[in-house]
Design a protein around this motif. Structure first.
Motif, PDB file in Angstrom:
ATOM      1  N   HIS A  27       0.642  -0.877  -0.131  1.00 33.91           N
ATOM      2  CA  HIS A  27      -0.260  -0.259   0.395  1.00 33.91           C
ATOM      3  C   HIS A  27       1.239   1.505   0.349  1.00 33.91           C
ATOM      4  O   HIS A  27       0.852   2.464  -0.505  1.00 33.91           O
ATOM      5  N   GLY A  28       1.597   1.554   0.978  1.00 40.58           N
ATOM      6  CA  GLY A  28       2.652   2.270   1.181  1.00 40.58           C
ATOM      7  C   GLY A  28       3.921   2.620   0.344  1.00 40.58           C
ATOM      8  O   GLY A  28       5.179   1.915   0.625  1.00 40.58           O
ATOM      9  N   LEU A  29       4.012   2.448  -0.848  1.00 35.08           N
ATOM     10  CA  LEU A  29       5.847   1.876  -1.643  1.00 35.08           C
ATOM     11  C   LEU A  29       6.797   2.624  -0.973  1.00 35.08           C
ATOM     12  O   LEU A  29       7.743   1.873  -0.711  1.00 35.08           O
ATOM     13  N   ALA A  30       6.301   4.120  -0.774  1.00 32.66           N
ATOM     14  CA  ALA A  30       7.676   4.540  -0.381  1.00 32.66           C
ATOM     15  C   ALA A  30       8.047   4.476   0.572  1.00 32.66           C
ATOM     16  O   ALA A  30       9.331   4.226   0.956  1.00 32.66           O
ATOM     17  N   ALA A  31       7.186   3.894   2.006  1.00 31.22           N
ATOM     18  CA  ALA A  31       7.475   3.381   3.315  1.00 31.22           C
ATOM     19  C   ALA A  31       8.141   1.871   2.828  1.00 31.22           C
ATOM     20  O   ALA A  31       8.772   1.365   3.633  1.00 31.22           O
ATOM     21  N   THR A  32       8.178   1.044   1.764  1.00 30.94           N
ATOM     22  CA  THR A  32       8.137  -0.257   1.721  1.00 30.94           C
ATOM     23  C   THR A  32       9.647  -0.810   1.670  1.00 30.94           C
ATOM     24  O   THR A  32      10.365  -0.728   1.639  1.00 30.94           O
TER      25      THR A  32
END
Length: 263
Positions: A27-32
């Motif tokens: 869902h959260g690509l940047a945090a992943t």
């Protein structure tokens, strides 16, 4: 789990059925990206956008994995998915259907990467099918931060191993044991994946699933790092015949295993 090495070079076409890529939809690509970048030392560059925002993870300049962003309205499980090589995705997808599986996405063209589909076996475990073009999959193996093994965690191996053997032509070698249900899949005499039947030990809320193992230099240190970065420890480190293994989850809950191979 069995240790496996990919003898082919990064630009050699993979034999059909060979696990050639792993991909995570989050869902959260940047945090992943931040989590895996800190954990494995990966860097990221944009990849094909056919399925929405997508990046390829690189280690020392070599592509090792992919990550995409789920649309906000998609409530799919957050999980690592292995892609199995095919010379003809459309034909493989048809074989999946004929053998009792389902095809959820595709087959479709993914720019210069080739042609892909996302399917599920008869028990519901999701996997990808990839017909490589310019991009042929993971380009580096056998070093920390790279996929080391793929293992299906399922109810029982007998019927589902027939499915994979029929679709991809694997040879099968079961473990002869009354209390351990395990089948290793081989291509041309080389182990490429495992099937582990756990019966009622399967989590009731998720069903059968493919598990990705990543090689690490130090399993215990990696597990501590996962916790520091906001992930969870699912199964504490333990020694196995193939190295020291642990199972963890990233901050969004995607599970994966890490293995420190014995030297």
């Amino acid at each position: 789990m069995t240790e496996a090495r990919e003898p082919a070079g990064p630009h050699a076409r993979r034999a059909p059925g060979t696990p050639c890529w792993v991909s995570l939809m989050a869902h959260g690509l940047a945090a992943t990206e931040e989590f895996y970048g800190e954990l494995f030392g990966w860097e990221f560059r944009p990849g094909p956008q056919q399925l929405g925002p997508y990046v390829r993870a690189l280690l020392d300049g070599h592509e090792v994995a992919g990550m995409g962003q789920l649309p906000p309205d998609r409530r799919l499980p957050i999980a690592w998915t292995p892609y199995l090589a095919s010379d003809d995705v459309d034909q493989t997808a048809e074989a999946v259907r004929l053998c009792g599986g389902t095809v959820a996405v595709g087959p479709l063209d993914a720019a210069e990467a080739g042609r892909i589909a996302i399917a599920a076996d008869p028990s519901g475990a999701v996997f990808g099918i990839w017909q490589g073009a310019a991009h042929l999959g993971t380009a580096i193996h056998g070093v920390p931060g790279t996929p080391a093994w793929n293992e299906l965690v399922t109810f029982e191996t007998e019927s589902v191993s027939k499915f994979y053997a029929t679709v991809f032509g694997y040879e099968r070698e079961p473990v002869v044991s009354a209390d351990f249900d395990y089948v290793t899949l081989y291509l041309a005499g080389r182990p490429v994946a495992g099937l582990h039947g756990v019966g009622h030990g399967l989590p009731r809320d998720r069903g059968p699933y493919w598990q990705t193992y990543f090689e690490v230099a130090d399993t215990d240190a990696t597990v501590r790092r996962v916790a520091d970065l906001g992930g969870q420890v699912v199964r504490q480190p333990s020694d196995s015949p193939h190295g020291r293994v642990a199972t963890v989850a990233d901050p969004e809950g995607a599970e994966f295993s890490v293995v420190q191979n014995p030297r």
